[in-house]
Design an enzyme around this catalytic site. Structure first.
Site, PDB file in Angstrom:
ATOM      1  N   GLU A   1       0.885  -1.152   0.000  1.00 29.67           N
ATOM      2  CA  GLU A   1       0.000   0.000   0.000  1.00 29.67           C
ATOM      3  C   GLU A   1       0.928   1.208   0.000  1.00 29.67           C
ATOM      4  O   GLU A   1       1.679   1.414   0.953  1.00 29.67           O
ATOM      5  CB  GLU A   1      -0.851  -0.037   1.277  1.00 29.67           C
ATOM      6  CG  GLU A   1      -2.216   0.557   1.112  1.00 29.67           C
ATOM      7  CD  GLU A   1      -2.940   0.689   2.449  1.00 29.67           C
ATOM      8  OE1 GLU A   1      -3.524   1.747   2.661  1.00 29.67           O
ATOM      9  OE2 GLU A   1      -2.904  -0.243   3.255  1.00 29.67           O
TER      10      GLU A   1
ATOM     11  N   ASP B   1      -5.719   9.001  10.005  1.00 28.52           N
ATOM     12  CA  ASP B   1      -4.410   8.558  10.474  1.00 28.52           C
ATOM     13  C   ASP B   1      -4.044   9.088  11.852  1.00 28.52           C
ATOM     14  O   ASP B   1      -4.297  10.242  12.183  1.00 28.52           O
ATOM     15  CB  ASP B   1      -3.327   8.959   9.465  1.00 28.52           C
ATOM     16  CG  ASP B   1      -3.367   8.056   8.244  1.00 28.52           C
ATOM     17  OD1 ASP B   1      -3.354   6.829   8.430  1.00 28.52           O
ATOM     18  OD2 ASP B   1      -3.446   8.571   7.122  1.00 28.52           O
TER      19      ASP B   1
END
Lengths: 390, 263
Positions: free
Chosen positions: B49, B60
């Site tokens: 990824e 995040d």
């Protein structure tokens, strides 16, 4: 009145939507259903209005600013949101969403704050309603608004400093969303403006439209030529604009031009930004060619935000409202002008609206202009005094 | 190439009776020149990824936020991200899924974005901040470029919604392993296994679990239920903490090999 609720994708025209992580989507759906139901429940609406009347001190007054009008040659009416409990319009939304959190069985509320006004309002509502409260605030803003940080703590809220990015409002919103993604099962995010993924822009608008509805009633059918309000995320302006959208009254939102639009250091998302997705909504925002968010700048922490509520984006795109901007320097002059002519020290945010009327006084000569005085300036006095305004 | 590379990968790992391992790393870290070296160092990975950094990464936690900040400061713009994607592809030949945020995609226009990452060698696209409803209008454009579109399912997603997500037949379902943003957890909440079982009982669409996975025992717990795992913050942290690129590469080789023992 036409139905002004966003469409079933959560959009006002092309703007809005639900650009949020999947984890939050069920909570957003639950929130929409809960608010829809509460907002049509006379008991909920009754409790909200009862709190507004007895606790907040609504209706806030609307009156002619006599000496300012004389000075400018413009008939200036002030809607005095600065007189609301906690010193700004933010309390209307914080109490409404606090009641909603309690009704949804969520014992903890999260908020972000820029100038600290929404943080103080949420901490106040949480104290009044018996909810736990965590407020995210950028480190830079905590310095600019130390008094409000202390007020929030005194009210029992936990204030969490945010260091990321420019450590201002945008970063506080991101931090609050991150908290909510982790705590969504028992927490409600009381977003402070008409921003974020649907249903937030709609809920906050509904809870702030009391400003415009009161004003309309107080005017007694005698409509002004124009309504002017400052725009950061845009909750005070949407609140006062809302009932006027269907009239012929001109609507003007005043954004922060910071050091000047041409300097690139400003918060004028509509005047100088472009369509993009920020904090869950398609809206106008400040961004570079790669879609990275550009930091905003404004002397006023509450307007120091690189986006704007999607309903404003829609009003701008359809031409129903127009958006102008005022620099830091002009806003400071606005503070001085209102203080010395009316004995009212406005918040730096609200001073943008005053300053715009003053700047445009020739074009506005003889007209009647309703200005939303969204907050009082006590919180800004230290900052202003350090700049040597007088 | 493209979506097929991903379905071939999951076919293979299913046959082999193991999980596919797709570590995440931010492109441009510690700088754009050596970024691909770090991906190549993760020899035990089945694919990657590749994160195109974004200024406001809502999903995040602190580690990947910091990585994004450093990568952007090191000059990782979109073009740089594309170069990293193509270097990773050339050097490893393994499937590459681009991970970013929707505004990065929208600002170029989804058709152009998809075409550009596809010609750079990407096989799929993940946008962390859009749910099914906003993903669907973009999915056709992503798939026309030959890419696999990834859709999310979270512990909060109910069964009715899960069925809508699986009926869109994504390249894989990104199963969110825990509430909250990316980052290592001291304790495993168990939400991930519950979600994975719930998804698996309803569909055979490939399922890759991520968010909060960093330890071999967490990986092992998903074996036989999911098709793969994504490990992000634990990888990125090793790069942020390493004194230099060689140390980072060697830490990644060691760590990913350890994870691979649990696949």
């Amino acid at each position: 009145m036409t139905d002004t609720r966003p469409d079933d994708t959560g959009r006002f025209g092309d703007f809005g939507g639900i650009y949020a992580p999947e984890t939050l989507v069920p909570a957003l759906a639950e929130l929409e259903a809960a608010f829809t139901e509460a907002w049509s429940d006379p008991a909920f609406v009754g409790e909200y209005h009862d709190l507004l009347r007895h606790y907040v001190g609504r209706p806030t007054s609307l009156h002619l600013a006599e000496r300012l009008s004389g000075e400018l040659g413009v008939q200036v009416l002030l809607k005095r949101e600065d007189l609301a409990h906690t010193g700004a319009h933010k309390i209307n939304n914080a109490l409404g969403q606090g009641l909603l959190a309690r009704r949804m069985g969520k014992p903890r509320v999260i908020a972000e704050t820029g100038a600290g006004q929404h943080g103080v309002a949420t901490a106040t509502a949480a104290a009044r309603l018996g909810l736990d409260c965590v407020v995210y605030m950028g480190r830079v803003d905590m310095e600019r608004q130390a008094l409000n940080v202390y007020r929030m703590r005194l009210l029992g809220a936990e204030v969490v400093g945010v260091e990321s990015g420019a450590a201002t409002l945008k970063d506080a919103v991101s931090a609050a969303f991150r908290d909510w993604v982790a705590t969504v099962e028992d927490s409600h995010y009381i977003i402070g403006s008409v921003v974020g993924p649907h249903p937030f822009p709609w809920i906050v608008r509904e809870l702030q439209k009391v400003i415009g509805e009161e004003a309309l009633a107080q005017l007694g059918g005698d409509l002004p030529d124009m309504v002017v309000a400052c725009v950061g995320g845009g909750s005070n302006s949407i609140g006062i604009f809302h009932p006027f959208v269907e009239t012929d009254v001109e609507l003007v939102g005043v954004e922060a031009a910071g050091h000047g639009i041409e300097s690139g250091e400003h918060g004028a998302s509509i005047s100088a930004g472009s369509p993009g997705i920020l904090h869950g909504s398609m809206t106008y925002m400040l961004q570079d060619d790669d879609g990275q968010v550009v930091e905003a700048h404004s002397i006023s922490a509450g307007l120091d935000y690189p986006g704007v509520g999607p309903e404003h984006a829609h009003l701008a795109a359809t031409g129903r409202a127009r958006y102008e901007s005022i620099t830091d320097e002009e806003a400071l002059e606005g503070v001085k002008l209102l203080s010395m002519t009316e004995g009212i020290i406005p918040a730096l945010e609200s001073a943008h609206a005053i300053a715009w009327v003053a700047k445009e006084r020739e074009a506005l000569a003889g007209k009647t202009v309703l200005v939303n005085l969204s907050g009082r300036g006590d919180k800004d006095v230290t900052q202003i005094s350090e700049m040597g305004l007088i | 190439m493209g979506a097929e590379a991903l379905s071939e990968l999951f076919d293979r790992t299913r046959t082999e009776g193991r999980l596919a391992f797709l570590p995440y790393l931010t492109a441009g870290l510690p700088n754009p020149q050596v970024s691909a070296d770090l991906f190549a160092a993760m020899e035990a990975a089945d694919g990657f990824e590749v994160g195109i950094p974004y200024s406001d990464p809502l999903m995040d936690g602190p580690v990947i936020q910091e990585a994004g900040r450093r990568a952007l400061e090191a000059g990782t713009d979109f073009e740089t991200g594309l170069r990293v994607v193509s270097e990773v592809k050339e050097r490893t030949g393994k499937p590459v899924v681009v991970m970013t945020y929707v505004n990065v995609v929208q600002s170029r226009g989804v058709e152009q974005f998809a075409a550009e990452i596809s010609s750079a060698g990407a096989d799929g696209l993940i946008m962390a901040d859009i749910p099914l409803e906003e993903a669907l209008p973009l999915k056709a454009a992503v798939e026309s470029a030959g890419l696999g579109m990834v859709l999310f399912a979270a512990p909060t997603t109910d069964d009715e919604r899960l069925d809508r997500i699986t009926s869109e037949n994504p390249a894989f379902i990104y199963g969110v392993n825990d509430l909250g943003v990316t980052g290592e957890r001291d304790e495993e909440s168990g939400r991930g296994v519950t979600l994975a079982e719930r998804i698996r009982s309803r569909t055979q669409v490939p399922l890759v679990m991520g968010v909060g996975i960093s330890r071999p025992e967490q990986v092992a717990a998903l074996k036989g239920i999911a098709d793969g795992v994504i490990v992000g913050s634990a990888v990125v942290r090793r790069v942020l903490e390493a004194p230099d690129v060689d140390a980072a590469a060697s830490a990644l080789t060691t760590y990913t090999t350890e994870i691979a023992t649990a696949l």
